[in-house]
Design a protein around this motif. Structure first.
Motif, short mmCIF file in Angstrom:
data_model
loop_
_atom_site.label_atom_id
_atom_site.label_comp_id
_atom_site.label_asym_id
_atom_site.label_seq_id
_atom_site.Cartn_x
_atom_site.Cartn_y
_atom_site.Cartn_z
N ALA A 1 -33.48 25.74 37.05
CA ALA A 1 -34.95 25.07 36.21
C ALA A 1 -35.29 25.79 35.04
CB ALA A 1 -36.13 24.53 37.39
N ARG A 2 -34.91 27.42 35.55
CA ARG A 2 -34.94 28.42 34.79
C ARG A 2 -34.49 28.42 33.87
NH1 ARG A 2 -32.42 33.53 37.92
NH2 ARG A 2 -30.90 32.42 38.86
N SER A 3 -33.42 27.98 33.65
CA SER A 3 -32.14 27.44 32.38
C SER A 3 -33.00 26.05 31.09
CB SER A 3 -30.56 26.77 32.96
OG SER A 3 -29.97 27.56 33.86
N LEU A 4 -33.43 25.71 32.09
CA LEU A 4 -34.09 24.71 31.08
C LEU A 4 -35.21 25.28 30.64
CD1 LEU A 4 -34.34 21.35 33.52
CD2 LEU A 4 -32.52 21.74 31.79
N ALA A 5 -36.48 25.47 31.52
CA ALA A 5 -37.54 26.84 31.06
C ALA A 5 -36.83 27.86 29.76
CB ALA A 5 -37.90 27.08 31.97
N ARG A 6 -35.88 28.46 30.17
CA ARG A 6 -35.15 29.16 28.96
C ARG A 6 -35.12 28.63 27.80
NH1 ARG A 6 -36.34 34.19 26.71
NH2 ARG A 6 -34.19 34.77 26.19
N GLY A 7 -34.38 27.32 27.87
CA GLY A 7 -33.58 27.20 26.43
C GLY A 7 -35.27 26.07 26.16
N ARG A 8 -36.18 25.46 26.21
CA ARG A 8 -37.22 25.15 25.79
C ARG A 8 -37.56 26.22 24.83
NH1 ARG A 8 -37.83 21.65 31.00
NH2 ARG A 8 -39.08 23.74 31.29
N GLU A 9 -37.86 27.31 25.94
CA GLU A 9 -38.71 28.73 25.05
C GLU A 9 -38.10 28.96 24.00
OE1 GLU A 9 -40.26 33.20 26.99
OE2 GLU A 9 -38.21 32.43 27.24
N LEU A 10 -36.84 29.00 23.82
CA LEU A 10 -35.77 29.16 22.64
C LEU A 10 -35.97 28.76 21.59
CD1 LEU A 10 -32.76 31.44 23.94
CD2 LEU A 10 -34.48 32.08 22.98
N LEU A 11 -35.89 27.56 22.18
CA LEU A 11 -36.34 26.40 20.47
C LEU A 11 -37.32 26.49 20.19
CD1 LEU A 11 -34.21 23.06 22.67
CD2 LEU A 11 -33.30 24.81 20.48
N GLY A 12 -38.54 26.64 21.01
CA GLY A 12 -39.94 26.84 20.57
C GLY A 12 -40.10 27.90 19.67
N ALA A 13 -38.94 29.17 20.20
CA ALA A 13 -39.64 29.89 18.92
C ALA A 13 -38.69 29.90 18.00
CB ALA A 13 -39.52 31.66 19.86
N ILE A 14 -38.18 29.65 17.94
CA ILE A 14 -36.95 29.75 16.62
C ILE A 14 -38.01 28.60 15.63
CG2 ILE A 14 -35.23 28.46 16.16
CD1 ILE A 14 -33.18 29.77 18.25
N ALA A 15 -38.30 27.70 16.47
CA ALA A 15 -38.76 26.84 15.53
C ALA A 15 -39.64 26.83 14.89
CB ALA A 15 -39.58 25.15 16.45
N PHE A 16 -40.68 27.15 15.65
CA PHE A 16 -41.69 28.72 15.60
C PHE A 16 -41.77 29.15 14.46
CE2 PHE A 16 -45.29 31.60 15.25
CZ PHE A 16 -46.24 31.05 15.52
N ARG A 17 -41.08 30.10 14.33
CA ARG A 17 -40.48 30.88 13.15
C ARG A 17 -40.10 30.70 12.11
NH1 ARG A 17 -41.59 34.71 10.77
NH2 ARG A 17 -40.92 37.17 11.10
N MET A 18 -38.85 29.85 12.25
CA MET A 18 -38.44 29.12 10.98
C MET A 18 -39.97 28.63 10.47
SD MET A 18 -35.25 27.82 12.10
CE MET A 18 -35.14 26.85 10.37
N THR A 19 -40.69 27.68 10.74
CA THR A 19 -42.19 27.30 10.35
C THR A 19 -42.74 27.84 9.71
OG1 THR A 19 -41.84 24.94 11.49
CG2 THR A 19 -44.10 24.84 10.85
N SER A 20 -42.85 29.30 10.39
CA SER A 20 -43.45 29.76 9.83
C SER A 20 -43.90 31.04 8.89
CB SER A 20 -44.43 30.74 11.49
OG SER A 20 -43.91 31.80 11.55
N THR A 21 -42.52 30.68 8.86
CA THR A 21 -41.86 31.49 7.42
C THR A 21 -42.00 30.55 6.45
OG1 THR A 21 -40.47 33.13 8.95
CG2 THR A 21 -39.79 32.89 6.82
#
Length: 238
Positions: free
Chosen positions: A132-152
């Motif tokens: 479960a922690r791998s899935l959570a980390r995967g969602r966290e990374l994808l969310g951070a990557i998407a947020f950082r790109m979209t906010s740039t």
């Protein structure tokens, strides 16, 4: 009359919708005579989604409130792989992407040992099952990557006045290290955040996941991850 051939293509729906009248309005003197584009209608969506184990159409498991985006073949591609029980949990268009992302992560990790190491400590062996922690980390990374790109904000393509827009053009190899530094700074704000080297290892695991999924999340033309371009812009927005 001539026989008609039906061809399924995938592209950017908003681009067609924006120029639909210009392309096909014959009453204005325009309009292509040899081809007519249209979105997937329900009669085409039903066989694409298939049937449940007891013979019901899976299309009927999706409520009206979530059917608006079924006209996009790529969305149907995500849904076709979802188990019946998950399809029945969909209530909104956003649910489609939530369940699809989780399904992509889980299925990719099942079959890739390096991907199953996502979110684990460096000295841990990759377990045989998805954690479960791998899935959570995967969602966290994808969310951070998407947020950082979209906010740039970057110059909008074709804009004469230098108009700025969210970055949907991707992160190129020459920008990748600086971009991951920015992602780390974003993630480091939360309590208990891991160190920079841990992020690098998790990005390697994310790359292994993406490679196994045949670039189901990011489009790259090489093995590994040294650039980021989302396969689906709506996935980045979500």
């Amino acid at each position: 009359g001539a026989n008609a051939s039906r061809i399924v293509v995938s592209g950017r729906p908003h681009a067609l919708q924006r120029h639909w009248e210009r392309l096909f309005a014959t009453r204005l003197g325009f309009g292509w005579r040899f081809v007519q584009l249209d979105e997937f209608d329900p009669d085409q969506q039903r066989p694409f989604l298939g049937r449940t184990h007891d013979g019901r159409e899976r299309h009927g498991l999706i409520p009206e409130t979530a059917r608006e985006i079924l006209s996009t073949p790529r969305v149907l591609e995500y849904l076709r792989d979802l188990p019946d029980r998950e399809l029945q949990q969909i209530r909104t268009a956003g649910d489609v992407y939530w369940h699809s992302i989780n399904h992509l992560l889980k299925e990719g990790m099942k079959n890739s040992e390096p991907a199953r190491h996502l979110g684990l400590a460096p000295d841990e062996r990759a377990p045989a099952t998805v954690q479960a922690r791998s899935l959570a980390r995967g969602r966290e990374l994808l969310g951070a990557i998407a947020f950082r790109m979209t906010s740039t904000l970057t110059p909008r393509a074709g804009s004469e006045a230098g108009e700025l827009a969210p970055n949907f053009d991707g992160v190129q190899p020459g920008q990748f290290q600086r971009f991951t530094d920015d992602v780390y700074q974003l993630l480091a704000r939360r309590p208990g955040a891991s160190d920079r080297k841990h992020l690098d290892r998790d990005i390697d695991s994310l790359a292994a996941l993406n490679d196994f999924l045949s670039h189901g999340i990011f489009d790259t033309d090489v093995a590994g991850l040294d650039r980021i371009f989302w396969r689906n812009r709506t996935l980045q927005e979500f």
